[in-house]
Design a protein around this motif. Structure first.
Motif, PDB file in Angstrom:
ATOM      1  N   MET A 230      10.856  -3.869 -26.939  1.00  0.00           N
ATOM      2  CA  MET A 230      11.031  -4.687 -28.140  1.00  0.00           C
ATOM      3  C   MET A 230       9.886  -4.468 -29.118  1.00  0.00           C
ATOM      4  O   MET A 230      10.096  -4.321 -30.331  1.00  0.00           O
ATOM      5  CB  MET A 230      11.085  -6.175 -27.758  1.00  0.00           C
ATOM      6  CG  MET A 230      12.265  -6.589 -26.919  1.00  0.00           C
ATOM      7  SD  MET A 230      12.071  -8.332 -26.391  1.00  0.00           S
ATOM      8  CE  MET A 230      13.321  -8.429 -25.112  1.00  0.00           C
TER       9      MET A 230
ATOM     10  N   VAL B 115      17.040  -8.101 -30.107  1.00  0.00           N
ATOM     11  CA  VAL B 115      15.812  -8.523 -30.769  1.00  0.00           C
ATOM     12  C   VAL B 115      15.525  -7.674 -31.998  1.00  0.00           C
ATOM     13  O   VAL B 115      15.196  -8.192 -33.075  1.00  0.00           O
ATOM     14  CB  VAL B 115      14.634  -8.479 -29.773  1.00  0.00           C
ATOM     15  CG1 VAL B 115      13.305  -8.693 -30.498  1.00  0.00           C
ATOM     16  CG2 VAL B 115      14.818  -9.539 -28.690  1.00  0.00           C
TER      17      VAL B 115
ATOM     18  N   ALA C   9      16.464  -5.670 -25.870  1.00  0.00           N
ATOM     19  CA  ALA C   9      15.686  -5.092 -26.965  1.00  0.00           C
ATOM     20  C   ALA C   9      16.574  -4.842 -28.174  1.00  0.00           C
ATOM     21  O   ALA C   9      16.149  -5.049 -29.326  1.00  0.00           O
ATOM     22  CB  ALA C   9      15.016  -3.802 -26.504  1.00  0.00           C
TER      23      ALA C   9
ATOM     24  N   ILE D  73      12.617 -15.229 -27.227  1.00  0.00           N
ATOM     25  CA  ILE D  73      13.318 -14.132 -26.542  1.00  0.00           C
ATOM     26  C   ILE D  73      13.670 -14.499 -25.104  1.00  0.00           C
ATOM     27  O   ILE D  73      14.496 -13.847 -24.469  1.00  0.00           O
ATOM     28  CB  ILE D  73      12.490 -12.833 -26.571  1.00  0.00           C
ATOM     29  CG1 ILE D  73      11.121 -13.031 -25.901  1.00  0.00           C
ATOM     30  CG2 ILE D  73      12.323 -12.337 -28.002  1.00  0.00           C
ATOM     31  CD1 ILE D  73      10.323 -11.742 -25.749  1.00  0.00           C
TER      32      ILE D  73
END
Length: 327
Positions: free
Chosen positions: A121, A85, A82, A52
């Motif tokens: 996330m 992801v 977020a 990430i």
């Protein structure tokens, strides 16, 4: 009760050494027997690992392509959103993953907007019904507590190698720093994921000592990743030889016997292993692999998901269900 089937925390180095050094076929047989007592023999957890935040790490881990001080040609990428992801996590679940792991190339977590985004996330992935795992570097106790409240299932923080060999690999944090983070994760009520890397120039005694540290914790890590060094051009360890598959099998089998209820994860290094070689790792007690949307695991090569599906079909393996929770 068969002594191999007992969960113990009082292992001696001599006992682990004896297990590790026994004839390979006997070792695999013992490990397979333990594995079948504690785990479904044909089930393997498919985990998706996502970087990430990539590169630019201030640490000097000698194996790592994401260390800023090494010229590895890796493109530095900022923290993802977020929304991005969670979208990738949703596709991972649809592809058969039951665990979603998020990695950020940080030395330690800082209480700032980036950490707030990671918490978002975690909440988003958790709502998908996936086990959510993070590896973000060192944590304070309050940060571990906040991750747990957000729904984090597991935290990865590998020992990497033995305490004796550690200073040869990393100087920017200590072995005790790693144990402190593991203790904080455990205190927060988060599942512990901790293993190591073989092929770092360590001795067999170093491998045994690393396993001894893990197996004598007050509670075994629920997950024990076993990684083979992925040699990255530009790092100090780029010229080390490829790890022999039988060394991986021996390490996995020993971990399975001394930490019988843990998930033993066949991690980095699979791209250099054939299906036949990976099958020995599963026979020895590995019951998890890592995948990604690309053919990379963070910044090193990894088999493609289609190849893993073919391997599962050939070996009669099935992915662990996403509607069950495993450690």
């Amino acid at each position: 009760m068969n002594s191999d089937l007992q969960i113990r925390h009082d292992w001696t180095i001599e006992e682990i050494e004896k297990i590790y050094n026994q004839p390979l076929l006997e070792l695999v047989y013992r490990a397979a027997t333990v594995h079948r007592h504690y785990h479904p023999a044909n089930q393997v957890q498919v985990c998706t690992l996502l970087s990430i935040k990539t590169g630019g790490c201030p640490e000097d881990c000698a194996y790592c392509g994401q260390a800023a001080r090494y010229n590895t040609g890796i493109t530095v990428k900022p923290l993802m959103s977020a929304e991005q992801v969670v979208g990738i996590a949703r596709r991972a679940k649809e592809a058969g993953s039951s665990r979603f792991c998020m990695a950020a190339a940080w030395r330690e977590v800082r209480d700032n907007r980036d950490f707030d985004n990671v918490l978002e996330m975690v909440r988003g992935v958790n709502e998908l019904g996936l086990e959510v795992c993070c590896t973000l570097g060192m944590l304070s106790q309050s940060q571990a507590d906040r991750l747990q409240l957000a729904g984090l299932h597991a935290y990865n923080h590998n020992l990497d190698t033995s305490e004796n060999h550690y200073d040869e690999i990393i100087s920017t944090r200590t072995f005790d720093d790693r144990l402190t983070t593991l203790n904080r994760v455990r205190k927060a009520g988060i599942s512990v994921c901790s293993g190591g890397i073989i092929g770092l120039g360590e001795t067999h005694a170093d491998r045994v000592n690393m396993l001894h540290t893990l197996a004598t914790l007050s509670k075994h890590p629920e997950s024990v990743p076993v990684n083979a060094l992925a040699r990255v051009r530009g790092t100090p360890l780029e010229e080390l030889p490829k790890v022999d598959t039988w060394e991986m099998v021996r390490m996995i089998a020993t971990a399975r016997i001394i930490m019988p209820a843990s998930m033993v994860r066949l991690s980095a290094g699979r791209s250099e292993m054939s299906t036949e070689e990976q099958s020995w790792c599963f026979m020895a007690g590995a019951n998890s692999i890592f995948t990604s949307e690309s053919d990379e695991l963070l910044v090193t090569p990894n088999p493609r998901l289609d190849d893993d599906r073919k391997m599962f079909e050939l070996l009669g393996l099935i992915p662990m269900s996403t509607d069950k929770h495993y450690a």
